[in-house]
Enzyme design. Structure first.
Site, PDB file in Angstrom:
ATOM      1  N   GLU A  11       0.833  -1.194   0.000  1.00 28.77           N
ATOM      2  CA  GLU A  11       0.000   0.000   0.000  1.00 28.77           C
ATOM      3  C   GLU A  11       0.870   1.247   0.000  1.00 28.77           C
ATOM      4  O   GLU A  11       1.824   1.340   0.779  1.00 28.77           O
ATOM      5  CB  GLU A  11      -0.885   0.056   1.249  1.00 28.77           C
ATOM      6  CG  GLU A  11      -1.867  -1.077   1.392  1.00 28.77           C
ATOM      7  CD  GLU A  11      -2.598  -1.024   2.725  1.00 28.77           C
ATOM      8  OE1 GLU A  11      -3.828  -1.101   2.716  1.00 28.77           O
ATOM      9  OE2 GLU A  11      -1.930  -0.899   3.770  1.00 28.77           O
ATOM     10  N   CYS A  12       0.562   2.195  -0.851  1.00 28.46           N
ATOM     11  CA  CYS A  12       1.154   3.524  -0.863  1.00 28.46           C
ATOM     12  C   CYS A  12       2.684   3.459  -0.805  1.00 28.46           C
ATOM     13  O   CYS A  12       3.335   3.189  -1.803  1.00 28.46           O
ATOM     14  CB  CYS A  12       0.575   4.369   0.271  1.00 28.46           C
ATOM     15  SG  CYS A  12       0.731   6.143  -0.003  1.00 28.46           S
TER      16      CYS A  12
END
Length: 504
Positions: A371-372
């Site tokens: 994620e991210c």
């Protein structure tokens, strides 16, 4: 303080009239003051935020939790709150933005007000009263009238010029609004909480922010009636015991239409009728290990996500890429959360065992979720704000560029483009985006996107999903789709059994 009623959950929401009203200062000061008095304090944060819970955790000594009735559901929020608050003397919930600000300008959806209504929690409203007197009463009155069902039980006024100023404002609010003004803070410009920055986690670990927390508590106690605040918290309605979430209740999970039965559950159930030796072997096989990167570069994780993975049968193994550690040898899956990898890009680039471990995981078809910040590290290169470029894992054929302007912010509803170990095609999971980087793919017309996301500005395709890799900028909340955690763990179990020569 001891809790005689097992259903009692003394609690408060600290809400602001808007961002910058001072709710974080009040929250941290109150948490510290209560902890000083010997109370066990549990922190919560409304909405999708990782920074404020980090402060809460540092002050209270226990992990703060996010409460979000849009990403999950009102029932999930009530259950999560009841479970996390159990056994603690008081719970302090910090609001987000202004009290009524959220996902929808026409409703309470995604707002602090929604969490207050869902959990039946009394609200302390923080009001910035600079350059005003009786007008402060009009502000509070408006907040009361917008949602009559909301229990705004008290007010703390911030940035008062003097004790005389406080007296005027207090009289006006109490006369017109019928609720107590329980305290005030002086106009101290240096009493601001540091902005989001790369050194937050290391600074907290070194104890550098402790003086700030102490000062916030001192400032709050100087003008605040702590006993009155505690009394408001104790007056909150009881929480029914049946709301407490039991993550080990497999039969309850199966009653959820979104829950996907996994072979992990089959092993756990069938082992009850097995011989002792067979039971031990099956329980060992049914506990795949998910390696979770956790340090100053990778630290944005919802505690709920980690607990839901454990509840689905996974064992979690934490490791630190910044400390030179590679992927743990026992890993059957990898979870790379968000954080600040751009500020530690040189260290990450130098950790050959970590980057090569990611590549080997992909080659062996180990489930890998990022994620991210974790998504950024899977790219070929990462260019930081100073213009320096560093080689990353090279799993995703793209380059990451940091920029001064924020690239994305807000809630996301992510629909799977294709089947993956996390979601079936067309299934939806909820989360949010917040980042300052952009991902530029080599072949823009041939990208295996992970999600089609819906936000305030419409639809877009986002992320990367190929083989057993699922990655994207969206920070997902597994509580929004309970079946996702079970499916993820099942794929990790399949990988483990395949690696060990077993068959499902």
């Amino acid at each position: 303080m001891s809790i005689s009623n097992q259903h009692a959950r003394p609690r408060l929401i600290i809400a602001g009239t808007g961002s910058g009203a001072g709710k974080t200062t009040v929250t941290l000061g109150l948490m510290k003051a209560l902890a000083r008095s010997g109370m066990s304090v549990q922190g919560f944060k409304c909405g999708p935020d990782y920074i404020d819970p980090t402060y809460h955790t540092a002050v209270t000594g226990r992990a703060s939790r996010n409460l979000d009735a849009w990403m999950t559901s009102p029932e999930y929020v009530r259950e999560a709150f009841a479970k996390a608050s159990a056994g603690h003397d008081i719970s302090i919930i910090e609001g987000v933005m202004g009290l009524y600000d959220g996902k929808d300008p026409l409703s309470n959806t995604g707002s602090t007000a929604e969490i207050a209504l869902v959990t039946q929690t009394p609200v302390i409203l923080v009001v910035d009263v600079r350059s005003m007197a009786r007008s402060a009463a009009a502000i509070v009155l408006g907040f009361q009238q917008l949602e009559p069902e909301l229990n705004i039980a008290g007010v703390i006024v911030n940035r008062c010029g003097s004790a005389g100023h406080y007296s005027i404002v207090k009289k006006a609010i109490e006369q017109m609004c019928g609720i107590p003004v329980v305290g005030w803070l002086k106009r101290e410009e240096d009493m601001s909480i540091p902005e989001r920055h790369l050194g937050l986690v290391p600074a907290i670990e070194r104890g550098e922010l402790e003086p700030l927390f102490e000062r916030a508590a001192d400032a709050l106690l100087e003008g605040t009636d702590l006993d009155a605040i505690i009394a408001i918290a104790k007056a909150a309605p009881d929480i029914e015991e049946e709301l407490i979430m039991n993550h080990e209740d497999i039969s309850r999970q199966k009653s959820d239409p979104m829950f996907t039965t996994t072979r992990t559950d089959v092993y756990l159930e069938s082992s009850e009728d097995s011989t002792s030796g067979d039971c031990d072997e099956r329980r060992t096989l049914s506990s795949p290990v998910i390696a979770v990167a956790r340090d100053a570069a990778f630290n944005f994780y919802y505690p709920d996500n980690l607990e839901l993975l454990e509840a689905a049968g996974a064992g979690l193994k934490y490791f630190s890429p910044l400390a030179g550690e590679g992927i743990p040898s026992e890993a059957d899956g990898i979870y790379l959360g968000g954080g600040f990898p751009e500020e530690f890009a040189a260290l990450i680039a130098d950790n050959v065992s970590f980057l090569e471990g990611l590549r080997e995981a992909v080659r062996s078809e180990m489930p890998l979720f990022a994620e991210c910040g974790g998504y950024m590290v899977l790219a070929e290169t990462l260019t930081n704000r100073e213009g320096l470029t560093f080689n990353m894992a090279g799993i995703i054929p793209a380059q990451v560029q940091m920029q001064a302007k924020r690239a994305a912010l807000g809630y996301r509803e992510a629909r799977a483009v294709e089947d993956s170990f996390l979601l079936k095609k067309g299934e939806v999971i909820r989360g949010h985006e917040f980042h300052y980087s952009t991902m530029t793919y080599q072949e823009e017309g041939n990208i295996p996107y992970a999600y089609e996301t819906k936000g305030l500005r419409g639809m877009k395709q986002e992320g990367y999903a190929r083989g057993n890799v699922v990655a994207g900028y969206t920070h997902v909340h597994l509580g929004s789709h309970p079946g996702a955690a079970g499916r993820w763990v099942q794929h990790c179990l399949s990988y483990r059994l395949r690696r060990s020569g077993q068959h499902i």
